[in-house]
Enzyme design. Structure first.
Site, PDB file in Angstrom:
ATOM      1  N   ASN A 109     -11.202 -18.067 -18.045  1.00  0.00           N
ATOM      2  CA  ASN A 109     -10.213 -17.777 -19.088  1.00  0.00           C
ATOM      3  C   ASN A 109     -10.670 -16.721 -20.078  1.00  0.00           C
ATOM      4  O   ASN A 109     -10.107 -16.572 -21.154  1.00  0.00           O
ATOM      5  CB  ASN A 109      -9.879 -19.056 -19.846  1.00  0.00           C
ATOM      6  CG  ASN A 109      -9.115 -20.012 -18.971  1.00  0.00           C
ATOM      7  OD1 ASN A 109      -8.466 -19.585 -18.015  1.00  0.00           O
ATOM      8  ND2 ASN A 109      -9.205 -21.290 -19.258  1.00  0.00           N
ATOM      9  N   ASN A 122       5.060   1.468  -4.486  1.00  0.00           N
ATOM     10  CA  ASN A 122       6.306   1.419  -3.724  1.00  0.00           C
ATOM     11  C   ASN A 122       7.208   0.218  -3.975  1.00  0.00           C
ATOM     12  O   ASN A 122       7.740  -0.374  -3.030  1.00  0.00           O
ATOM     13  CB  ASN A 122       5.991   1.558  -2.239  1.00  0.00           C
ATOM     14  CG  ASN A 122       5.675   3.009  -1.925  1.00  0.00           C
ATOM     15  OD1 ASN A 122       6.305   3.903  -2.490  1.00  0.00           O
ATOM     16  ND2 ASN A 122       4.703   3.250  -1.065  1.00  0.00           N
ATOM     17  N   THR A 231      -2.563   8.970   0.570  1.00  0.00           N
ATOM     18  CA  THR A 231      -1.598   7.879   0.459  1.00  0.00           C
ATOM     19  C   THR A 231      -1.299   7.646  -1.015  1.00  0.00           C
ATOM     20  O   THR A 231      -2.033   8.114  -1.901  1.00  0.00           O
ATOM     21  CB  THR A 231      -2.169   6.558   1.013  1.00  0.00           C
ATOM     22  OG1 THR A 231      -3.280   6.186   0.204  1.00  0.00           O
ATOM     23  CG2 THR A 231      -2.578   6.687   2.466  1.00  0.00           C
ATOM     24  N   THR A 232      -0.257   6.883  -1.252  1.00  0.00           N
ATOM     25  CA  THR A 232       0.082   6.522  -2.621  1.00  0.00           C
ATOM     26  C   THR A 232      -1.118   5.858  -3.299  1.00  0.00           C
ATOM     27  O   THR A 232      -1.440   6.147  -4.450  1.00  0.00           O
ATOM     28  CB  THR A 232       1.274   5.550  -2.629  1.00  0.00           C
ATOM     29  OG1 THR A 232       2.373   6.189  -1.985  1.00  0.00           O
ATOM     30  CG2 THR A 232       1.656   5.157  -4.032  1.00  0.00           C
ATOM     31  N   HIS A 267       1.870  -4.983   5.402  1.00  0.00           N
ATOM     32  CA  HIS A 267       2.315  -5.197   4.027  1.00  0.00           C
ATOM     33  C   HIS A 267       2.410  -6.697   3.793  1.00  0.00           C
ATOM     34  O   HIS A 267       2.811  -7.412   4.705  1.00  0.00           O
ATOM     35  CB  HIS A 267       3.727  -4.626   3.794  1.00  0.00           C
ATOM     36  CG  HIS A 267       3.759  -3.146   3.634  1.00  0.00           C
ATOM     37  ND1 HIS A 267       4.889  -2.404   3.916  1.00  0.00           N
ATOM     38  CD2 HIS A 267       2.829  -2.252   3.193  1.00  0.00           C
ATOM     39  CE1 HIS A 267       4.645  -1.125   3.672  1.00  0.00           C
ATOM     40  NE2 HIS A 267       3.401  -1.000   3.231  1.00  0.00           N
ATOM     41  N   HIS A 283      -0.872   9.972   7.153  1.00  0.00           N
ATOM     42  CA  HIS A 283      -2.035   9.477   6.414  1.00  0.00           C
ATOM     43  C   HIS A 283      -3.241   9.233   7.308  1.00  0.00           C
ATOM     44  O   HIS A 283      -3.120   9.055   8.504  1.00  0.00           O
ATOM     45  CB  HIS A 283      -1.693   8.153   5.724  1.00  0.00           C
ATOM     46  CG  HIS A 283      -0.574   8.269   4.755  1.00  0.00           C
ATOM     47  ND1 HIS A 283      -0.481   9.287   3.849  1.00  0.00           N
ATOM     48  CD2 HIS A 283       0.513   7.492   4.556  1.00  0.00           C
ATOM     49  CE1 HIS A 283       0.612   9.127   3.135  1.00  0.00           C
ATOM     50  NE2 HIS A 283       1.238   8.053   3.544  1.00  0.00           N
TER      51      HIS A 283
HETATM   52  N1  CTP Z   1      -2.649   0.171   1.794  1.00  0.00           N
HETATM   53  C1  CTP Z   1      -3.801  -0.205   2.444  1.00  0.00           C
HETATM   54  N2  CTP Z   1      -3.734  -1.039   3.517  1.00  0.00           N
HETATM   55  C2  CTP Z   1      -2.551  -1.473   3.974  1.00  0.00           C
HETATM   56  C3  CTP Z   1      -1.364  -1.065   3.346  1.00  0.00           C
HETATM   57  C4  CTP Z   1      -1.443  -0.237   2.248  1.00  0.00           C
HETATM   58  O1  CTP Z   1      -4.891   0.195   2.047  1.00  0.00           O
HETATM   59  N3  CTP Z   1      -2.520  -2.286   5.024  1.00  0.00           N
HETATM   60  C5  CTP Z   1      -2.748   0.991   0.570  1.00  0.00           C
HETATM   61  C6  CTP Z   1      -2.598   2.485   0.826  1.00  0.00           C
HETATM   62  O2  CTP Z   1      -3.446   3.194  -0.049  1.00  0.00           O
HETATM   63  C7  CTP Z   1      -1.165   2.726   0.452  1.00  0.00           C
HETATM   64  C8  CTP Z   1      -0.904   1.728  -0.655  1.00  0.00           C
HETATM   65  O3  CTP Z   1      -1.705   0.605  -0.297  1.00  0.00           O
HETATM   66  O4  CTP Z   1      -0.929   4.012  -0.031  1.00  0.00           O
HETATM   67  C9  CTP Z   1       0.545   1.324  -0.798  1.00  0.00           C
HETATM   68  O5  CTP Z   1       1.079   0.896   0.442  1.00  0.00           O
HETATM   69  P1  CTP Z   1       2.358   1.612   1.099  1.00  0.00           P
HETATM   70  O6  CTP Z   1       3.513   1.338   0.241  1.00  0.00           O
HETATM   71  O7  CTP Z   1       2.447   1.266   2.531  1.00  0.00           O
HETATM   72  O8  CTP Z   1       1.865   3.120   0.988  1.00  0.00           O
HETATM   73  P2  CTP Z   1       2.259   4.612   1.255  1.00  0.00           P
HETATM   74  O9  CTP Z   1       1.010   5.415   1.331  1.00  0.00           O
HETATM   75  O10 CTP Z   1       3.208   5.008   0.223  1.00  0.00           O
HETATM   76  O11 CTP Z   1       2.957   4.757   2.625  1.00  0.00           O
HETATM   77  P3  CTP Z   1       3.971   5.936   2.836  1.00  0.00           P
HETATM   78  O12 CTP Z   1       3.444   7.130   2.124  1.00  0.00           O
HETATM   79  O13 CTP Z   1       3.981   6.208   4.312  1.00  0.00           O
HETATM   80  O14 CTP Z   1       5.281   5.431   2.310  1.00  0.00           O
END
Ligand code: CTP
Length: 309
Positions: A109, A122, A231-232, A267, A283
């Site tokens: 805590n 996303n 990637t994002t 996801h 990616h």
């Molecule tokens: N990620 C990861 N492992 C996964 C899924 C996602 O490490 N199994 C990380 C990546 O860095 C990813 C981020 O979480 O960028 C967000 O997930 P997602 O929304 O799938 O990412 P995007 O990179 O945005 O995929 P895209 O560009 O194709 O939409």
């Protein structure tokens, strides 16, 4: 001043990534930290000589009855009576009877939990998964493709309402929309903009600069991380270095199997598959992961995979 070396090699081109986590010898959370199974079992055994948590976690109904007198542990001279209410609430069997968990998290805590800036990607749903992923969101990204993937391109009022609800739930957070990346997102970005304005949604919108993607890629290339397109997640880490002292990453695991070779969803919230990380994808997530892991090992960031420690 120590130099930060990010990562040397680029990963070989592979289509089947099912063994990627083994190939890269990815360790649990901290690289220096490895679960010591033998020690854990020894500690359990030693503690079991003193107490059995399965039993000692609670007094059971069968062992007491209303009116029984109990001496307080720290005030041996004082007593209490087992009330009817207490008796009713005593469990019949241990709440942890025959329970066993692969991983357990114990959350303290301390105030260290306060004031973290939480970045998500996303528009990933949180409400339904709050138990696992928490709720706090200070900044959330939204690739235009999310509108198609998660909101059926707003084909009808139901989907529009769903998106609107999600946007309202952001409640003053920053909504980061890469609007200038690809023409495919044009209409989707407009729909979202329109929705936000029309319904006075309380979000602080942000649209990344035209140079950001190249600049980020350039930074990583300079450090010998040959990513195709960041990637994002990597974009967020790169941005966060500007305004965060300590950066903790959760939910980064671009592999279909966990460290114990059990399947992991791509996801946490949908059924998108790992084919997505194949060569066709823009990616190079496993390579990014390797770079992040290297930074983790050097203490520049903390990557948490599996149990929080
Ligand atoms: N990620 C990861 N492992 C996964 C899924 C996602 O490490 N199994 C990380 C990546 O860095 C990813 C981020 O979480 O960028 C967000 O997930 P997602 O929304 O799938 O990412 P995007 O990179 O945005 O995929 P895209 O560009 O194709 O939409």
């Amino acid at each position: 001043r120590a130099e930060v070396v990010i990562n040397g090699s680029s990963s070989p081109a592979v289509v089947d990534r099912s063994n990627e986590s083994i190939k890269h010898n990815i360790q649990p959370a901290s690289s220096k930290w490895r679960h010591n199974q033998t020690l854990s079992l020894r500690i359990r055994k030693q503690i079991l000589k003193f107490l059995d948590a399965e039993k000692d976690i609670s007094v059971l109904k069968g062992t007491l009855k209303p009116g029984d007198i109990i001496h307080y542990i720290f005030d041996r001279d004082s007593t209490m009576n087992v009330s009817q209410n207490l008796y009713e609430l005593l469990p019949r069997t241990s709440p942890l009877k025959n329970k066993h968990f692969g991983t357990c998290a114990i959350v303290g805590n301390s105030g260290v939990l306060l004031n973290s800036f939480v970045i998500r990607c996303n528009l990933a749903p949180v409400q339904e998964y709050a138990r696992d992923v928490g709720l706090k969101t200070d900044l959330v990204t939204m690739n235009p493709s999310v509108i198609q993937r998660a909101f059926e391109d707003l084909v009808n009022a139901t989907w529009r309402e769903k998106l609107l609800q999600r946007l309202h739930s952001l409640n003053g957070s920053i909504l980061w929309i890469p609007a200038f990346m690809a023409r495919g997102g044009k209409e989707r970005v407009e729909w979202v903009n329109e929705l936000i304005l029309k319904h006075h949604v309380n979000v602080r919108t942000a649209y990344p600069s035209l140079r950001l993607l190249h600049a980020v890629r350039g930074y990583w290339l300079t450090n010998k991380v040959h990513i195709k397109r960041p990637t994002t997640g990597l974009l967020m880490y790169t941005l966060a270095t500007r305004f965060c002292n300590q950066i903790y990453l959760y939910g980064f695991w671009p592999f279909p199997l966990d460290q114990n070779q059990n399947p992991v969803k791509y996801h946490y919230y949908d059924s998108l598959k790992y084919g997505y990380t194949s060569q066709a994808s823009p990616h190079t997530m496993p390579l990014e992961f390797k770079a992040l892991k290297s930074l983790h090992e050097q203490g520049a960031l903390k990557l948490t995979v599996g149990q929080c420690d």
